[in-house]
Write a protein that holds these residues in place. Structure first.
Motif, PDB file in Angstrom:
ATOM      1  N   ASP A 145       0.820  -1.212   0.000  1.00  0.00           N
ATOM      2  CA  ASP A 145       0.000   0.000   0.000  1.00  0.00           C
ATOM      3  C   ASP A 145       0.855   1.263   0.000  1.00  0.00           C
ATOM      4  N   PRO A 164       2.685   1.386  -4.103  1.00  0.00           N
ATOM      5  CA  PRO A 164       1.801   0.742  -5.082  1.00  0.00           C
ATOM      6  C   PRO A 164       2.380   0.674  -6.486  1.00  0.00           C
ATOM      7  N   GLY A 205      -0.748  -7.393  -7.786  1.00  0.00           N
ATOM      8  CA  GLY A 205      -1.461  -6.244  -8.327  1.00  0.00           C
ATOM      9  C   GLY A 205      -1.755  -6.311  -9.805  1.00  0.00           C
TER      10      GLY A 205
END
Length: 338
Positions: free
Chosen positions: A221, A224, A265
């Motif tokens: 986080d 990213p 991701g």
């Protein structure tokens, strides 16, 4: 008439009077002839308290059976059979319940042994607990549960030691970051970030998966757009997923593959394929387990079929069986007392 003659006459009259009185007296029961009608046989009937006890234990047996507590139901039926020795219905119902318990024990033992061979201690533990619920003194299940508990305790102690080591490393890293930044080059901050990441990965490799995954999520986080590092993190987590799958721990493997994709991701075809395959396999496993349990443990069947539908929502057979199991469970719970 002489005095002796008078006395003799009076004695004779007294004897005659006594004989006449005896002849006129009614016969007593002791004098009744043995040929009288026989006494009718005594009929045994359940008294009020016994009838109430039988009704109560029948109700308790029905309630226990509806909740899946078959041994308790059998205990109550055994009491009914003792109170009414001639009641073949109660005796037959108790025998049928004993057969049902034996079948359930056999099926759960087979499931537990298969899970142990596959290295899935969690699924084995669940099956062994089902065995003990049906047969509390089952030696195999008791022995296996003691061994599983011992292994879990050893694993927990090792994980605590690993966490302690990694937390010490994290504390050192935080102290370094809290030091004054004056005169420190930008490369030092990058090095600290890299050090933080390595500690998180070390924590994951040491066995503290839950804590390390949280820490890795925090790191992702905060960074990213660091695509290369996110790919590396995902690869480490996916490698653990492959290890778990190889050991037969499908649910743990599925969870780690899903974490790997989230931390990466971006799509990864091979991991996504494993997720789909594991969901399908787990759905089928729980479906088969639920179908077996419908014969002996309706609440357990509902739980297994719910898990099947959770893992594989497209499994129409599991969804249909789940509706049937819920309906049967609810119908059994509403059955009136006989």
């Amino acid at each position: 008439m002489t005095t002796r003659t008078i006395a003799r006459s009076l004695a004779a009259a007294a004897v005659a009077a006594l004989v006449g009185a005896c002849a006129q007296a009614p016969a007593t029961p002791d004098d009744a002839p043995s040929a009288t009608a026989p006494t009718p046989p005594r009929v045994l009937r359940a008294d009020g308290p016994r009838e109430e006890a039988v009704r109560r234990h029948r109700d308790l047996a029905r309630e226990a059976r509806a909740s899946g507590d078959l041994p308790t139901a059998l205990d109550h039926l055994h009491i009914v059979a003792m109170l009414l020795p001639g009641d073949e219905g109660a005796r037959g119902e108790a025998n049928a319940l004993r057969d049902q318990i034996r079948r359930g024990v056999r099926e759960h033992l087979e499931s537990a042994r298969a899970a142990m061979r596959a290295g899935d201690a969690s699924r084995a533990s669940t099956s062994f607990l089902h065995v003990l619920a049906l047969e509390p003194r089952n030696a195999e299940a008791s022995r296996a549960m003691r061994e599983i508990d011992r292994q879990n305790m050893a694993r927990a102690q090792a994980n605590r030691a690993a966490r302690a080591r990694v937390q010490d490393l994290f504390a050192d890293a935080r102290i370094g970051k809290a030091a004054p930044a004056a005169g420190r080059p930008a490369a030092a901050d990058a090095n600290n970030d890299g050090y933080d990441l390595e500690q998180r990965l070390e924590m994951f490799k040491a066995g503290d998966s839950a804590g390390a995954l949280r820490e890795l999520r925090v790191w992702v986080d905060a960074h990213p757009k660091d695509r290369a590092t996110r790919q590396r993190i995902g690869a480490v987590v996916a490698e653990r997923a492959r290890e778990l799958e190889g050991a037969g721990q499908r649910e743990g493997a599925l969870e780690h593959y899903e974490h790997a994709l989230a931390l990466r991701g971006e799509p990864q075809a091979q991991w996504s394929a494993r997720v789909a395959a594991l969901r399908k396999a787990l759905g089928n496993d729980y479906y088969a387990q639920g179908v077996k349990l419908m014969r002996s443990d309706l609440p357990g069947a509902v739980r297994a079929l719910e898990a099947s539908v959770k893992f594989d929502p497209q499994n129409a057979n599991a969804a249909g069986r789940l509706r049937d199991a819920k309906a049967a469970r609810d119908k059994l719970s509403r059955m009136p007392a006989k």
